[in-house]
Design a protein around this motif. Structure first.
Motif, PDB file in Angstrom:
ATOM      1  N   ASP A 170       0.864  -1.201   0.135  1.00 25.57           N
ATOM      2  CA  ASP A 170      -0.049  -0.043  -0.097  1.00 25.57           C
ATOM      3  C   ASP A 170       0.797   1.374   0.117  1.00 25.57           C
ATOM      4  N   ILE A 171       0.786   2.145  -0.937  1.00 25.41           N
ATOM      5  CA  ILE A 171       1.470   3.368  -1.075  1.00 25.41           C
ATOM      6  C   ILE A 171       0.378   4.445  -0.777  1.00 25.41           C
ATOM      7  N   VAL A 172       0.980   5.286   0.083  1.00 23.42           N
ATOM      8  CA  VAL A 172       0.018   6.356   0.487  1.00 23.42           C
ATOM      9  C   VAL A 172       0.918   7.780   0.236  1.00 23.42           C
ATOM     10  N   ILE A 173       0.417   8.334  -0.720  1.00 23.99           N
ATOM     11  CA  ILE A 173       0.991   9.786  -0.997  1.00 23.99           C
ATOM     12  C   ILE A 173       0.188  10.787  -0.245  1.00 23.99           C
ATOM     13  N   ALA A 174       0.845  11.294   0.642  1.00 26.62           N
ATOM     14  CA  ALA A 174       0.413  12.251   1.690  1.00 26.62           C
ATOM     15  C   ALA A 174       1.054  13.677   1.184  1.00 26.62           C
ATOM     16  N   SER A 175       0.294  14.504   0.418  1.00 26.56           N
ATOM     17  CA  SER A 175       0.971  15.605  -0.190  1.00 26.56           C
ATOM     18  C   SER A 175      -0.022  16.952   0.089  1.00 26.56           C
ATOM     19  N   PRO A 176       0.082  17.994   0.482  1.00 24.78           N
ATOM     20  CA  PRO A 176      -0.593  18.856   0.591  1.00 24.78           C
ATOM     21  C   PRO A 176      -1.133  19.450  -0.879  1.00 24.78           C
ATOM     22  N   LEU A 177      -2.150  19.785  -0.829  1.00 22.88           N
ATOM     23  CA  LEU A 177      -2.859  20.489  -1.983  1.00 22.88           C
ATOM     24  C   LEU A 177      -2.151  21.876  -2.407  1.00 22.88           C
ATOM     25  N   TYR A 178      -1.224  21.682  -3.484  1.00 23.71           N
ATOM     26  CA  TYR A 178      -0.326  22.909  -3.852  1.00 23.71           C
ATOM     27  C   TYR A 178      -0.777  23.390  -5.375  1.00 23.71           C
ATOM     28  N   TRP A 179      -1.466  24.214  -5.487  1.00 24.41           N
ATOM     29  CA  TRP A 179      -2.049  24.956  -6.774  1.00 24.41           C
ATOM     30  C   TRP A 179      -2.784  23.718  -7.429  1.00 24.41           C
ATOM     31  N   TYR A 180      -3.661  22.828  -6.788  1.00 19.39           N
ATOM     32  CA  TYR A 180      -4.652  22.079  -7.104  1.00 19.39           C
ATOM     33  C   TYR A 180      -4.144  20.771  -7.680  1.00 19.39           C
ATOM     34  N   SER A 181      -2.863  20.404  -7.075  1.00 16.87           N
ATOM     35  CA  SER A 181      -2.428  19.254  -7.334  1.00 16.87           C
ATOM     36  C   SER A 181      -1.380  18.869  -6.220  1.00 16.87           C
ATOM     37  N   VAL A 182      -0.522  17.794  -6.523  1.00 13.17           N
ATOM     38  CA  VAL A 182       0.413  17.370  -5.380  1.00 13.17           C
ATOM     39  C   VAL A 182       1.587  18.533  -5.637  1.00 13.17           C
ATOM     40  N   SER A 183       2.331  18.247  -4.239  1.00  9.74           N
ATOM     41  CA  SER A 183       3.326  19.369  -4.203  1.00  9.74           C
ATOM     42  C   SER A 183       4.631  19.006  -5.221  1.00  9.74           C
ATOM     43  N   SER A 184       5.652  19.820  -5.410  1.00 13.46           N
ATOM     44  CA  SER A 184       6.551  19.637  -6.442  1.00 13.46           C
ATOM     45  C   SER A 184       7.538  18.504  -5.952  1.00 13.46           C
ATOM     46  N   LEU A 185       7.646  18.242  -4.556  1.00 12.89           N
ATOM     47  CA  LEU A 185       8.532  17.056  -3.896  1.00 12.89           C
ATOM     48  C   LEU A 185       7.805  15.570  -4.560  1.00 12.89           C
ATOM     49  N   THR A 186       6.575  15.892  -4.316  1.00 14.22           N
ATOM     50  CA  THR A 186       5.440  14.493  -4.578  1.00 14.22           C
ATOM     51  C   THR A 186       5.635  14.222  -6.226  1.00 14.22           C
ATOM     52  N   LYS A 187       5.559  15.205  -6.953  1.00 13.81           N
ATOM     53  CA  LYS A 187       5.702  15.101  -8.652  1.00 13.81           C
ATOM     54  C   LYS A 187       6.767  14.687  -8.841  1.00 13.81           C
ATOM     55  N   ARG A 188       8.000  15.033  -8.314  1.00 13.37           N
ATOM     56  CA  ARG A 188       9.283  14.655  -8.809  1.00 13.37           C
ATOM     57  C   ARG A 188       9.315  13.022  -8.294  1.00 13.37           C
ATOM     58  N   TYR A 189       8.873  12.603  -7.095  1.00 15.38           N
ATOM     59  CA  TYR A 189       8.810  11.302  -6.965  1.00 15.38           C
ATOM     60  C   TYR A 189       7.979  10.360  -7.812  1.00 15.38           C
ATOM     61  N   LEU A 190       6.937  10.673  -8.354  1.00 14.97           N
ATOM     62  CA  LEU A 190       6.101  10.239  -9.268  1.00 14.97           C
ATOM     63  C   LEU A 190       6.714  10.302 -10.611  1.00 14.97           C
ATOM     64  N   ASP A 191       7.380  11.457 -10.956  1.00 14.51           N
ATOM     65  CA  ASP A 191       7.985  11.276 -12.413  1.00 14.51           C
ATOM     66  C   ASP A 191       8.868   9.923 -12.457  1.00 14.51           C
ATOM     67  N   TYR A 192       9.779   9.895 -11.237  1.00 12.13           N
ATOM     68  CA  TYR A 192      10.623   8.962 -11.308  1.00 12.13           C
ATOM     69  C   TYR A 192      10.141   7.486 -11.561  1.00 12.13           C
ATOM     70  N   TRP A 193       8.828   7.212 -11.380  1.00 12.57           N
ATOM     71  CA  TRP A 193       7.984   6.201 -11.526  1.00 12.57           C
ATOM     72  C   TRP A 193       8.250   5.762 -13.174  1.00 12.57           C
ATOM     73  N   SER A 194       8.195   6.878 -13.962  1.00 16.81           N
ATOM     74  CA  SER A 194       8.445   6.660 -15.211  1.00 16.81           C
ATOM     75  C   SER A 194       9.934   5.914 -15.782  1.00 16.81           C
ATOM     76  N   GLY A 195      10.657   6.518 -15.166  1.00 18.95           N
ATOM     77  CA  GLY A 195      12.144   5.822 -15.282  1.00 18.95           C
ATOM     78  C   GLY A 195      12.217   4.458 -14.757  1.00 18.95           C
ATOM     79  N   TRP A 196      11.525   4.093 -13.665  1.00 17.55           N
ATOM     80  CA  TRP A 196      11.453   2.660 -12.875  1.00 17.55           C
ATOM     81  C   TRP A 196      10.724   1.957 -13.803  1.00 17.55           C
TER      82      TRP A 196
END
Length: 195
Positions: free
Chosen positions: A78-104
């Motif tokens: 179970d993966i829990v993404i706990a990100s505050p709502l920043y500009w109606y989406s996830v934080s930049s830290l969270t987005k960067r982590y999810l971007d790495y999923w593309s490489g993985w």
């Protein structure tokens, strides 16, 4: 397989409203459920470089931030993404982590998609607005990510708060946190897919 929760904290702040809400929900998990908490602000990931068209896909070393996150992600049921709502989406830290999923997805020997298929993605967020619909872009992004990987999606636990600790006064969010992880999440599907 026993459940192993990975809580990915995407806030730049320590003990912010999103983290407080995630910890409240996590307190309801049975004692035998493993919990791992990773604060992205403490693991400085370099900017993601898209190598889809290149042949040089190597597995990051396990001691590097990317290797640690990859291993923790692969180990979680179970993966829990706990990100505050920043500009109606996830934080930049969270987005960067999810971007790495593309490489993985393209890292040899990892089988990222096959490993995550059937596992569950959850979201937790605090927003300053009283209207929950403003979080729909965040919810949609997480839902569609789960659908793309063949994961289950447990939804997003929403809480209201701007100043630190405000979410602890959101009675509705605290009540939802009591049962949030108790549900059996459905397999995520894109809107155009048949049920």
């Amino acid at each position: 397989m026993s459940r192993r929760f990975l809580f990915v904290l995407g806030s730049a702040r320590l003990d912010g409203n999103t983290e407080l809400l995630a910890r409240t929900a996590a307190e309801q998990l049975p004692g035998d459920v493993e919990q791992r908490w990773i604060r992205l602000a403490e693991l400085p990931l370099p900017d993601f470089t898209d190598l889809r068209r290149d042949a040089d896909h190597v597995r990051p070393p396990a001691d590097a931030a990317t290797g640690l996150l990859l291993d923790a992600t692969l180990a979680a049921t179970d993966i829990v993404i706990a990100s505050p709502l920043y500009w109606y989406s996830v934080s930049s830290l969270t987005k960067r982590y999810l971007d790495y999923w593309s490489g993985w997805l393209r890292t040899p020997g990892v089988d990222f998609r096959a490993t995550l298929a059937g596992r569950t993605l959850w979201g937790v967020t605090a927003l300053a607005d009283r209207e929950p619909s403003v979080a729909e872009p965040l919810t949609g992004m997480l839902h569609h990510s789960a659908a793309y990987l063949g994961m289950r999606f447990g939804g997003v636990l929403l809480g209201n708060g701007s100043a630190r600790g405000d979410v602890l006064h959101d009675a509705g969010a605290l009540a939802r946190a009591k049962t949030f992880f108790a549900q059996e999440p459905p397999l995520a599907r894109f809107p155009h897919q048949a049920a």
